[in-house]
Motif scaffolding. Sequence first.
Motif, PDB file in Angstrom:
ATOM      1  N   VAL A 275      31.071  37.281  38.808  1.00 56.41           N
ATOM      2  CA  VAL A 275      31.522  39.180  38.303  1.00 56.41           C
ATOM      3  C   VAL A 275      31.828  39.527  39.787  1.00 56.41           C
ATOM      4  CG1 VAL A 275      29.467  39.170  38.197  1.00 56.41           C
ATOM      5  CG2 VAL A 275      30.751  41.127  37.798  1.00 56.41           C
ATOM      6  N   ARG A 276      32.535  39.916  40.426  1.00 60.45           N
ATOM      7  CA  ARG A 276      32.355  40.490  41.978  1.00 60.45           C
ATOM      8  C   ARG A 276      33.351  42.007  42.287  1.00 60.45           C
ATOM      9  NH1 ARG A 276      30.044  37.054  41.903  1.00 60.45           N
ATOM     10  NH2 ARG A 276      29.469  34.998  43.831  1.00 60.45           N
ATOM     11  N   TYR A 277      32.842  42.271  42.667  1.00 60.49           N
ATOM     12  CA  TYR A 277      33.036  43.911  43.195  1.00 60.49           C
ATOM     13  C   TYR A 277      34.066  43.622  44.006  1.00 60.49           C
ATOM     14  CZ  TYR A 277      29.520  46.728  41.073  1.00 60.49           C
ATOM     15  OH  TYR A 277      28.707  47.583  39.946  1.00 60.49           O
ATOM     16  N   ASN A 278      34.890  44.960  44.291  1.00 56.98           N
ATOM     17  CA  ASN A 278      35.714  44.208  45.503  1.00 56.98           C
ATOM     18  C   ASN A 278      35.292  44.973  46.510  1.00 56.98           C
ATOM     19  OD1 ASN A 278      37.542  45.669  47.349  1.00 56.98           O
ATOM     20  ND2 ASN A 278      39.252  45.175  45.879  1.00 56.98           N
ATOM     21  N   HIS A 279      35.507  44.444  48.394  1.00 58.86           N
ATOM     22  CA  HIS A 279      34.161  45.124  49.089  1.00 58.86           C
ATOM     23  C   HIS A 279      34.305  46.656  49.317  1.00 58.86           C
ATOM     24  CE1 HIS A 279      33.230  40.850  48.809  1.00 58.86           C
ATOM     25  NE2 HIS A 279      34.000  40.873  49.490  1.00 58.86           N
ATOM     26  N   PHE A 280      35.525  46.964  49.080  1.00 56.67           N
ATOM     27  CA  PHE A 280      35.543  48.415  49.942  1.00 56.67           C
ATOM     28  C   PHE A 280      36.270  49.176  48.885  1.00 56.67           C
ATOM     29  CE2 PHE A 280      37.587  45.129  52.341  1.00 56.67           C
ATOM     30  CZ  PHE A 280      36.898  45.265  53.855  1.00 56.67           C
ATOM     31  N   HIS A 281      37.347  48.757  46.983  1.00 59.61           N
ATOM     32  CA  HIS A 281      36.840  49.783  46.367  1.00 59.61           C
ATOM     33  C   HIS A 281      36.423  49.452  45.041  1.00 59.61           C
ATOM     34  CE1 HIS A 281      40.406  51.540  49.212  1.00 59.61           C
ATOM     35  NE2 HIS A 281      41.109  49.799  48.560  1.00 59.61           N
ATOM     36  N   ASP A 282      35.636  49.819  44.813  1.00 59.98           N
ATOM     37  CA  ASP A 282      34.026  49.451  43.870  1.00 59.98           C
ATOM     38  C   ASP A 282      34.537  49.691  42.537  1.00 59.98           C
ATOM     39  OD1 ASP A 282      32.216  51.919  43.315  1.00 59.98           O
ATOM     40  OD2 ASP A 282      33.552  51.792  45.313  1.00 59.98           O
ATOM     41  N   GLN A 283      35.638  49.935  42.336  1.00 55.25           N
ATOM     42  CA  GLN A 283      36.331  50.133  40.742  1.00 55.25           C
ATOM     43  C   GLN A 283      37.061  49.211  40.624  1.00 55.25           C
ATOM     44  OE1 GLN A 283      37.345  51.925  43.608  1.00 55.25           O
ATOM     45  NE2 GLN A 283      39.008  53.573  43.553  1.00 55.25           N
ATOM     46  N   LEU A 284      37.227  48.625  41.588  1.00 53.01           N
ATOM     47  CA  LEU A 284      37.835  47.139  40.895  1.00 53.01           C
ATOM     48  C   LEU A 284      36.482  45.968  40.919  1.00 53.01           C
ATOM     49  CD1 LEU A 284      41.259  47.447  43.310  1.00 53.01           C
ATOM     50  CD2 LEU A 284      40.744  48.430  41.213  1.00 53.01           C
ATOM     51  N   VAL A 285      36.922  45.508  39.486  1.00 54.50           N
ATOM     52  CA  VAL A 285      35.583  44.618  39.568  1.00 54.50           C
ATOM     53  C   VAL A 285      36.458  43.252  38.983  1.00 54.50           C
ATOM     54  CG1 VAL A 285      33.649  43.464  38.215  1.00 54.50           C
ATOM     55  CG2 VAL A 285      33.505  45.889  39.111  1.00 54.50           C
ATOM     56  N   LEU A 286      36.193  41.889  39.480  1.00 53.98           N
ATOM     57  CA  LEU A 286      36.602  40.397  39.328  1.00 53.98           C
ATOM     58  C   LEU A 286      36.273  39.978  37.943  1.00 53.98           C
ATOM     59  CD1 LEU A 286      38.529  38.941  42.297  1.00 53.98           C
ATOM     60  CD2 LEU A 286      39.892  39.912  39.996  1.00 53.98           C
ATOM     61  N   SER A 292      39.115  30.686  30.850  1.00 54.55           N
ATOM     62  CA  SER A 292      40.871  30.355  31.306  1.00 54.55           C
ATOM     63  C   SER A 292      41.377  31.617  32.508  1.00 54.55           C
ATOM     64  CB  SER A 292      41.214  29.178  29.923  1.00 54.55           C
ATOM     65  OG  SER A 292      40.957  27.767  30.014  1.00 54.55           O
ATOM     66  N   ARG A 293      40.294  32.412  32.315  1.00 57.66           N
ATOM     67  CA  ARG A 293      41.136  34.065  32.380  1.00 57.66           C
ATOM     68  C   ARG A 293      40.603  34.567  33.384  1.00 57.66           C
ATOM     69  NH1 ARG A 293      42.194  37.653  27.611  1.00 57.66           N
ATOM     70  NH2 ARG A 293      39.390  37.261  26.999  1.00 57.66           N
ATOM     71  N   VAL A 294      41.087  34.982  34.110  1.00 57.44           N
ATOM     72  CA  VAL A 294      40.033  36.502  35.072  1.00 57.44           C
ATOM     73  C   VAL A 294      40.720  37.526  35.047  1.00 57.44           C
ATOM     74  CG1 VAL A 294      40.425  36.550  37.585  1.00 57.44           C
ATOM     75  CG2 VAL A 294      40.239  34.050  36.811  1.00 57.44           C
ATOM     76  N   ILE A 295      39.717  38.588  34.861  1.00 58.92           N
ATOM     77  CA  ILE A 295      40.408  39.787  34.603  1.00 58.92           C
ATOM     78  C   ILE A 295      39.853  40.393  35.615  1.00 58.92           C
ATOM     79  CG2 ILE A 295      39.479  41.222  33.247  1.00 58.92           C
ATOM     80  CD1 ILE A 295      39.423  38.939  30.628  1.00 58.92           C
ATOM     81  N   LEU A 296      40.808  41.481  35.860  1.00 59.66           N
ATOM     82  CA  LEU A 296      40.582  42.531  37.019  1.00 59.66           C
ATOM     83  C   LEU A 296      40.537  44.023  36.052  1.00 59.66           C
ATOM     84  CD1 LEU A 296      40.330  43.859  39.915  1.00 59.66           C
ATOM     85  CD2 LEU A 296      43.716  44.292  39.729  1.00 59.66           C
ATOM     86  N   ASN A 297      39.261  44.638  36.557  1.00 63.85           N
ATOM     87  CA  ASN A 297      39.082  46.011  35.566  1.00 63.85           C
ATOM     88  C   ASN A 297      39.303  46.955  35.905  1.00 63.85           C
ATOM     89  OD1 ASN A 297      38.300  46.293  32.314  1.00 63.85           O
ATOM     90  ND2 ASN A 297      37.558  44.172  32.750  1.00 63.85           N
ATOM     91  N   ASN A 298      39.189  48.306  35.798  1.00 65.95           N
ATOM     92  CA  ASN A 298      38.911  49.439  36.513  1.00 65.95           C
ATOM     93  C   ASN A 298      37.497  49.685  35.909  1.00 65.95           C
ATOM     94  OD1 ASN A 298      39.020  51.828  38.380  1.00 65.95           O
ATOM     95  ND2 ASN A 298      40.071  52.238  36.557  1.00 65.95           N
ATOM     96  N   VAL A 299      36.373  49.862  36.419  1.00 66.61           N
ATOM     97  CA  VAL A 299      35.560  50.851  36.505  1.00 66.61           C
ATOM     98  C   VAL A 299      34.944  52.013  37.260  1.00 66.61           C
ATOM     99  CG1 VAL A 299      33.827  48.650  35.361  1.00 66.61           C
ATOM    100  CG2 VAL A 299      33.843  49.223  37.355  1.00 66.61           C
ATOM    101  N   ALA A 300      36.312  52.625  37.410  1.00 69.80           N
ATOM    102  CA  ALA A 300      36.292  54.091  38.127  1.00 69.80           C
ATOM    103  C   ALA A 300      34.711  54.788  37.889  1.00 69.80           C
ATOM    104  CB  ALA A 300      37.474  54.524  37.859  1.00 69.80           C
ATOM    105  N   SER A 301      34.496  55.101  36.484  1.00 72.96           N
ATOM    106  CA  SER A 301      33.979  56.374  36.258  1.00 72.96           C
ATOM    107  C   SER A 301      32.127  55.796  36.702  1.00 72.96           C
ATOM    108  CB  SER A 301      33.562  55.880  34.883  1.00 72.96           C
ATOM    109  OG  SER A 301      33.080  54.756  34.002  1.00 72.96           O
ATOM    110  N   ILE A 302      32.098  54.481  37.055  1.00 73.56           N
ATOM    111  CA  ILE A 302      30.227  54.130  37.508  1.00 73.56           C
ATOM    112  C   ILE A 302      30.975  54.093  39.084  1.00 73.56           C
ATOM    113  CG2 ILE A 302      29.281  53.942  35.427  1.00 73.56           C
ATOM    114  CD1 ILE A 302      30.248  50.542  35.858  1.00 73.56           C
ATOM    115  N   SER A 303      31.725  54.399  39.577  1.00 75.42           N
ATOM    116  CA  SER A 303      32.554  53.742  41.148  1.00 75.42           C
ATOM    117  C   SER A 303      31.545  54.733  41.980  1.00 75.42           C
ATOM    118  CB  SER A 303      33.541  53.746  40.756  1.00 75.42           C
ATOM    119  OG  SER A 303      34.468  54.400  40.944  1.00 75.42           O
ATOM    120  N   SER A 304      31.552  54.410  43.109  1.00 73.82           N
ATOM    121  CA  SER A 304      31.723  55.311  44.063  1.00 73.82           C
ATOM    122  C   SER A 304      32.732  56.430  44.328  1.00 73.82           C
ATOM    123  CB  SER A 304      31.974  55.339  45.750  1.00 73.82           C
ATOM    124  OG  SER A 304      32.995  54.414  46.111  1.00 73.82           O
TER     125      SER A 304
END
Length: 382
Positions: A275-286, A292-304
């Motif tokens: 699991v990895r937070y985006n370094h700049f836009h923390d609403q983006l989580v990998l 066999s899948r990579v999922i890009l999620n938006n977690v804006a509700s608990i972001s900065s």
Amino acid sequence: MDHDAPVIYGLEFQGRALTAHAAETDAVQFFVGTQSLRCENQVHRVDFDDENNVISKYMFLHNAGEVWSIASSPLEQNVISTIYNSVTDTKAEMLAAIWRVPTDSLSAAGEESISNAPPLQLMTSVDSSSFGEVRSFIWHPSGERSTFIVLADSHIVMYDLESSGTSAKVTSSSLLEGKSQPKFSAGKWNPHHNCVQIATANDSFIRGWDVRSLQQVYCIENAHSQLVRDLDFNPNKQYYLASCGDDCRTKFWDIRNTTEPVKVLSDHSHWVWSVRYNHFHDQLVLTSSSDSRVILNNVASISSEPYGHLVEDDENEDENGTKNKSQEPMADGVIAVCEEHEDSVYAAEWSCADPWIFASLSYDGRLVINRVPRATKYRILL
């Protein structure tokens, strides 16, 4: 060619170790390690040219053994650490070492043939013999100190790397005590609060430690119903920690109140390995998984930025005086599912140079470089 199409690079051998080049902030670069019992293992540096959508790759020999984990120094370019499997006639053990990538040999590193690949230059081997097998190697996150932590079986060991980089000495250590000899599975250094805390995972537990005393400061019991595989701190919001594990879930915690997670994602159908937070836009989580899948999620509700960009009301209206929907906060949920892999995806990492580019590595040696969808990118920026 579709500019947004993923770029795929195949390793000659299997692999599970991937990291972004942390000290390189101008060019998109990743390091990848191979796993082969019979042949010489390699570390590849993969450079990605976003404008032309092409990659350049450079191979270096890792003669010490199979690469199980790789981490890039945030302090110095082309310095990496590896955790590797050292096999002799009598035993096999997990060890760690710090290497320098010979940049003066890049032109000779060979894009096609391993025969002319130069070896990595050993800076120092990490002596963990009195603590156990190395489970995790964690660089100091600020890039201002030559300090690192090794998790070895049930020990937390802090080292100080000498200025020359040729030796590392133990400065402190602590033992995780338990009835069944618990062993660490993951660790992450908290980048906030002057970097005085780390988080570790063992079994289904997540623990916080003060690195000054190596005393436990919090514990999340049964954070997951099965083994915790990975951890990551929100780089922009204090106290927020993400975890993932064999229960197929990704959870987000406020370490000030660990009774319940603040959010749970259940998008994967098998073990979640990273699991990895985006370094700049923390609403983006990998997240990446054995499904066999990579999922890009938006977690804006608990972001900065849970409410999107905070702009003046008059700036948020169009010529007719109506609200501009692009300024409304993005709803939580899956942004993209990357299905270019055909095997377990053990690692996914954001680029340290471009916040919209990420890479993932599956066990069959397939490295995939992807981008955040343009619509999402512009929604965040505009």
